[in-house]
Motif scaffolding. Structure first.
Motif, short mmCIF file in Angstrom:
data_model
loop_
_atom_site.label_atom_id
_atom_site.label_comp_id
_atom_site.label_asym_id
_atom_site.label_seq_id
_atom_site.Cartn_x
_atom_site.Cartn_y
_atom_site.Cartn_z
N ALA A 30 1.03 -1.23 0.18
CA ALA A 30 0.18 0.09 0.02
C ALA A 30 0.80 1.29 -0.03
N THR A 31 1.98 1.25 0.99
CA THR A 31 2.77 2.30 0.76
C THR A 31 3.57 2.48 -0.39
N PHE A 32 3.98 1.71 -1.03
CA PHE A 32 4.75 1.70 -2.44
C PHE A 32 3.47 2.21 -3.52
N GLY A 33 2.34 1.65 -3.62
CA GLY A 33 1.46 2.09 -4.35
C GLY A 33 1.01 3.69 -4.07
N ASP A 61 18.15 3.71 -3.33
CA ASP A 61 16.83 3.66 -2.80
C ASP A 61 16.46 2.15 -2.48
N ALA A 62 17.16 1.31 -2.92
CA ALA A 62 16.70 -0.20 -2.60
C ALA A 62 17.68 -1.02 -2.02
N THR A 63 18.74 -0.42 -1.54
CA THR A 63 19.95 -1.22 -0.92
C THR A 63 20.44 -1.04 0.26
N VAL A 64 21.77 -0.73 0.40
CA VAL A 64 22.42 -0.51 1.55
C VAL A 64 21.91 0.57 2.36
N PRO A 65 21.69 1.68 2.00
CA PRO A 65 21.42 2.87 2.83
C PRO A 65 20.04 2.51 3.70
N ASN A 66 19.01 2.02 3.12
CA ASN A 66 17.89 1.64 4.01
C ASN A 66 17.92 0.62 4.73
N LEU A 67 19.07 -0.29 4.51
CA LEU A 67 19.31 -1.50 5.25
C LEU A 67 20.08 -1.11 6.43
N THR A 68 20.90 -0.37 6.42
CA THR A 68 21.67 0.26 7.56
C THR A 68 20.94 0.92 8.52
N LEU A 118 12.00 -3.53 3.85
CA LEU A 118 11.35 -3.31 2.66
C LEU A 118 10.16 -2.32 2.68
N LEU A 119 9.54 -1.70 3.82
CA LEU A 119 8.87 -0.75 4.05
C LEU A 119 9.60 0.52 3.91
N HIS A 120 10.71 0.29 4.43
CA HIS A 120 11.52 1.85 4.34
C HIS A 120 11.85 2.04 2.91
N CYS A 121 12.00 1.00 2.08
CA CYS A 121 12.36 1.19 0.61
C CYS A 121 11.18 1.57 -0.12
N ALA A 122 9.74 1.25 0.15
CA ALA A 122 8.53 1.44 -0.37
C ALA A 122 8.35 2.66 -0.78
N PRO A 123 8.62 3.83 0.01
CA PRO A 123 8.09 5.42 -0.45
C PRO A 123 9.14 5.89 -1.56
N GLU A 124 10.34 5.50 -1.28
CA GLU A 124 11.30 5.96 -2.25
C GLU A 124 11.41 5.20 -3.67
N VAL A 170 8.47 6.48 -5.49
CA VAL A 170 8.51 7.89 -6.04
C VAL A 170 9.37 7.52 -7.32
N ASP A 171 10.58 6.71 -7.44
CA ASP A 171 11.17 6.43 -8.56
C ASP A 171 10.33 5.65 -9.62
N VAL A 172 9.73 4.84 -9.33
CA VAL A 172 8.81 4.19 -10.22
C VAL A 172 7.89 5.11 -10.73
N GLY A 173 7.43 5.89 -10.04
CA GLY A 173 6.35 6.87 -10.57
C GLY A 173 6.95 7.83 -11.42
N MET A 174 8.22 8.42 -11.32
CA MET A 174 8.79 8.97 -12.22
C MET A 174 9.23 8.36 -13.38
N ILE A 175 9.50 7.15 -13.49
CA ILE A 175 9.85 6.31 -14.69
C ILE A 175 8.59 6.36 -15.46
N LEU A 176 7.43 6.09 -14.77
CA LEU A 176 6.33 5.79 -15.63
C LEU A 176 5.97 7.02 -16.23
N VAL A 177 6.13 8.24 -16.11
CA VAL A 177 5.71 9.59 -16.55
C VAL A 177 6.75 10.12 -17.42
N ALA A 178 7.96 9.64 -17.41
CA ALA A 178 9.26 9.77 -18.02
C ALA A 178 8.88 9.95 -19.61
#
Length: 305
Positions: free
Chosen positions: A165-168, A196-203, A288-294, A297-305
């Motif tokens: 839900a957060t990602f969507g 946005d999907a790897t080390v930063p949010n994991l740490t 995964l929840l931490h990554c979801a908002p970022e 936004v990335d996927v949303g920008m890719i969709l409208v590019a």
């Protein structure tokens, strides 16, 4: 008699070793630039200053909440009594974690990282000192921090629903904002997606939810059930600290800024992330929840590019 498992509050074996990755980067700076000791020292001062602001800012907010009787109170029955000395040790450990991540994030990047858009060095440093800490206290880490893959029974579905839900929500809001002209369309690089999907949010999850919550929960036991998760002061305090850290910002040059919106969002996300960690007893759904908002936004920008 069962042997007591060492944790960050009853042993100091981890306190100095976790500084080794930070010290190694500082030494590398001085080797590559023998005259750059002043810049390296300045980075440490900036980091320590930011950590102090986060710690004292959190203490102030928590005192205000206590005065206003907003913090969760004990439920029915007597709360578990914890020695006051251990409580203060746990608070000191939490403050030390804040200091470590503040120092890691304020050291200037080495040449190998200078060409990158994001400050990968700081997050990799966080991962390294976390590896030292979790390696030294590996039994405690497996049992309390939430490194396990197996989730608490019945917790996977609500966690996945919240993550999806957060990602969507953020992907949809991004597409809508660009379509209505509220925000410009921006390209999304491979590096940004990776960041946005790897080390930063994991740490961040290992620090703020995994280690910090495990330490605080041990001395501030959960007092109330919220949608199947046992939560209490520990989640509130860690969320407030997370929010203060995203409210008062300082860059590598020592320029301070305030972001009230960012701080409020981080506090709200901290509460959600704390709930997920408490519900699942695993750091991975929180990651995964931490990554979801970022990523949304990335996927949303890719969709409208």
């Amino acid at each position: 008699m069962r042997r007591q498992v060492s944790d960050p509050t009853n042993t100091a074996r981890w306190v100095l070793p976790v500084l080794l990755p930070v010290a190694a980067v500082l030494v590398a700076h001085l080797v590559l630039d023998p005259g750059g000791w002043a810049e390296a020292l300045n980075g440490l001062v900036i980091g320590a200053s930011h950590a102090a602001v986060v710690v004292f800012g959190t203490a102030l907010v928590v005192l205000v909440l206590l005065a206003a009787r907003i913090l969760v109170r004990s439920g029915k029955g007597r709360a578990t009594r914890v020695p006051a000395g251990r409580t203060w040790i746990a608070v000191a450990v939490a403050a030390y974690l804040v200091l470590l991540t503040a120092l890691s994030g304020r050291i200037a990047p080495l040449p190998i990282f200078e060409s990158l858009e994001r400050h990968w060095q700081g997050k990799i440093l966080d991962l390294l000192w976390l590896a030292v800490l979790l390696g030294i206290l590996h039994r405690w880490a497996r049992a309390e921090v939430g490194l396990r893959w197996r989730l608490e029974p019945g917790s996977a579905r609500p966690a996945l629903i919240l993550i999806g839900a957060t990602f969507g929500l953020f992907a949809g809001l991004t597409v809508l904002s660009v379509a209505l002209g509220w925000a410009p369309a921006q390209p999304v690089s491979v590096e940004q997606l990776a960041y946005d999907a790897t080390v930063p949010n994991l740490t961040e999850e290992l620090i703020w939810r995994g280690v910090m919550l495990a330490v605080l929960v041990a001395v501030l036991p959960p007092t109330r059930a919220v949608l199947g998760a046992r939560v209490g002061w520990a989640v509130v305090i860690s969320s407030v600290a997370f929010g203060v850290g995203h409210t008062v910002l300082v860059d590598l040059e020592g320029v301070w800024t305030l972001s009230l919106a960012g701080g409020l969002f981080a506090t709200a996300m901290g509460l959600l992330l704390g709930w997920v960690w408490s519900r699942t007893r695993s750091v991975w759904p929180a990651f995964l929840l931490h990554c979801a908002p970022e990523i949304g936004v990335d996927v949303g920008m890719i969709l409208v590019a």
